[in-house]
Design a protein around this motif. Structure first.
Motif, PDB file in Angstrom:
ATOM      1  N   GLN A  58       6.167  -2.884   2.232  1.00  0.00           N
ATOM      2  CA  GLN A  58       5.527  -2.783   0.663  1.00  0.00           C
ATOM      3  C   GLN A  58       4.145  -3.519   0.734  1.00  0.00           C
ATOM      4  N   GLU A  59       4.027  -4.920   1.269  1.00  0.00           N
ATOM      5  CA  GLU A  59       2.759  -5.588   1.235  1.00  0.00           C
ATOM      6  C   GLU A  59       1.865  -4.926   2.300  1.00  0.00           C
ATOM      7  N   TRP A  60       2.238  -4.450   3.218  1.00  0.00           N
ATOM      8  CA  TRP A  60       1.426  -3.628   4.072  1.00  0.00           C
ATOM      9  C   TRP A  60       0.830  -2.490   3.774  1.00  0.00           C
ATOM     10  N   VAL A  61       1.484  -1.687   3.071  1.00  0.00           N
ATOM     11  CA  VAL A  61       1.040  -0.564   2.217  1.00  0.00           C
ATOM     12  C   VAL A  61      -0.001  -0.965   0.998  1.00  0.00           C
ATOM     13  N   GLU A  62       0.381  -2.023   0.237  1.00  0.00           N
ATOM     14  CA  GLU A  62      -0.526  -2.391  -0.596  1.00  0.00           C
ATOM     15  C   GLU A  62      -1.921  -2.913  -0.083  1.00  0.00           C
ATOM     16  N   GLN A  63      -1.835  -3.546   1.159  1.00  0.00           N
ATOM     17  CA  GLN A  63      -3.212  -4.035   1.734  1.00  0.00           C
ATOM     18  C   GLN A  63      -3.885  -2.823   2.120  1.00  0.00           C
ATOM     19  N   ASN A  64      -3.366  -1.882   2.925  1.00  0.00           N
ATOM     20  CA  ASN A  64      -3.939  -0.540   3.271  1.00  0.00           C
ATOM     21  C   ASN A  64      -4.731   0.118   1.990  1.00  0.00           C
ATOM     22  N   ILE A  65      -3.891   0.103   0.811  1.00  0.00           N
ATOM     23  CA  ILE A  65      -4.659   0.878  -0.148  1.00  0.00           C
ATOM     24  C   ILE A  65      -5.949  -0.080  -0.867  1.00  0.00           C
ATOM     25  N   LYS A  66      -5.626  -1.446  -0.745  1.00  0.00           N
ATOM     26  CA  LYS A  66      -6.597  -2.035  -1.200  1.00  0.00           C
ATOM     27  C   LYS A  66      -7.990  -1.766  -0.367  1.00  0.00           C
TER      28      LYS A  66
END
Length: 395
Positions: A155-163
């Motif tokens: 989840q954190e990696w997806v959020e980082q990519n979206i950012k």
């Protein structure tokens, strides 16, 4: 492709093969090839000087060579390696300067100032607008873990990519904006969908955990379940033991009666009957018959009505768990009664306790009758033996 660019490609391939650790599963020669390919595509769509084209391609091939020595600040180390290699291969200072500032432009924090820097900047991040973005993104996540930089969760990696897509990254060249942005937006949509699914899954797990905690206290405790299970099993074993003892009495006394009758009748019908053996034999037979009756009484089931009313269930006056109380009832009435028990936890405990109590009452009756029956059998054997002895000496 100029001879110097061809040499640079061979140099980087050899350098990575000899000095780049295997833990670099993203920043490796394959990534460098992708950047060089994207750089060449952008060059073809731009109007730049041949000298600048060579500088861009050299920068594309040499921009990640610093990873062979360090992870943090690899751009500056790449510039050092590139400058040293270019000088050894006869490059002029203007070309070295252009290559250096192009490599420096690949830093995330650097804003490009001219077309060269914009091209190398877009080429270095071209994977964001490719259909294989998801695969290479996962390679980068695993590389960060292997380098002990940070272990991102899914989840954190997806959020980082979206950012990264929405706040930190942008394309600068016209070709990238026209041709690459559509795929980049599609990749962003995939990330947002993935984030939605992850959050939905987490919310589902949290709800499940809350419900588990909520109903944990309402459901029977493991210790209580074990208590009822073990006690019920012990009672059933005791019931089986009682039935086995009764069966022993029935078998033994049936054999005794058969033998006594088989021996008594010939003696009575003989020309000179032995009437003195009749009394002890009859004593033994009578006590054996009494023992058989007692054994039968201890195992004989009670007849029950097999019916109950809704009022009895609501007032908890009937034990629905015992088959004798429902075997004549329609299934829908039995189902209704069971639902009344299941939906009321206190009723569940009460029904189990009642069932256990009634089973204990039945066991008490069985063992009490068995004790009496064994006493009768014991007394009968003793009196029979005494009768035979007295008859033998008196007669």
């Amino acid at each position: 492709m100029t001879p110097l660019v061809e040499k640079a490609e061979k140099f980087v391939k050899k350098l990575f093969r000899e000095k780049l650790p295997n833990t670099f599963i993203y920043h490796n020669f394959k990534h460098t090839q992708r950047v060089a390919k994207s750089t060449n595509e952008l060059i073809e769509k731009s109007e730049i000087h041949v000298k600048q084209k060579e500088a861009l391609l050299l920068a594309a091939w040499l921009h990640d060579t610093g990873y062979t020595e360090t992870y943090s600040g690899h751009e500056e180390k790449s510039i050092e390696i590139a400058n040293d290699w270019l000088r050894k291969n006869g490059a002029d200072e203007e070309l070295i300067s252009d290559v250096s500032r192009c490599i420096r432009a690949t830093k995330m924090s650097v804003e490009p100032s001219d077309l060269l820097e914009k091209i190398i900047k877009d080429a270095d991040t071209s994977h964001l607008a490719q259909d294989y973005f998801s695969d290479v993104s996962e390679l980068l996540r695993q590389e960060l873990r292997l380098q002990h930089i940070k272990n991102f969760g899914a989840q954190e990696w997806v959020e980082q990519n979206i950012k990264l897509f929405t706040q930190k990254h942008q394309f600068y060249t016209d070709h990238a904006l026209k041709k690459w942005k559509e795929q980049k937006d599609k990749n962003l949509q995939d990330l947002l969908e993935k984030e939605r699914k992850i959050k939905k899954k987490i919310a589902k797990e949290e709800t499940k955990a809350k419900l588990k905690v909520k109903y944990k206290d309402k459901s029977p405790d493991r210790g209580i379940q074990t208590l009822f299970r073990v006690t019920m099993r012990n009672h059933l074993k005791l019931s089986d033991i009682a039935d086995a003892k009764a069966n022993i009495l029935l078998s033994v006394n049936a054999i005794i009666i058969s033998l006594m009758i088989a021996n008594l009748i010939p003696d009575l019908t003989a020309p000179t009957p032995d009437y003195h053996l009749m009394i002890p034999t009859l004593v033994l037979i009578c006590f054996s018959v009494a023992s058989i009756i007692g054994a039968i009484m201890s195992t004989r089931p009670d007849i029950t009505t097999g019916e109950f009313t809704r009022e009895q269930v609501k007032k908890r006056e009937v034990n629905v768990l015992f088959f004798g109380n429902f075997h004549r009832m329609p299934y829908d009435q039995f189902e209704w009664a069971m639902n009344e028990i299941i939906h009321d936890h206190s009723y569940v405990y009460e029904s189990l306790m009642k069932d256990l109590y009634l089973l204990g009452v039945v066991l008490n009756r069985k063992y009490r009758l068995l004790r009496i029956t064994y006493n009768i059998f014991m007394v009968g054997i003793i009196l029979s033996v005494l009768s035979f002895i007295v008859t033998y000496y008196v007669v």
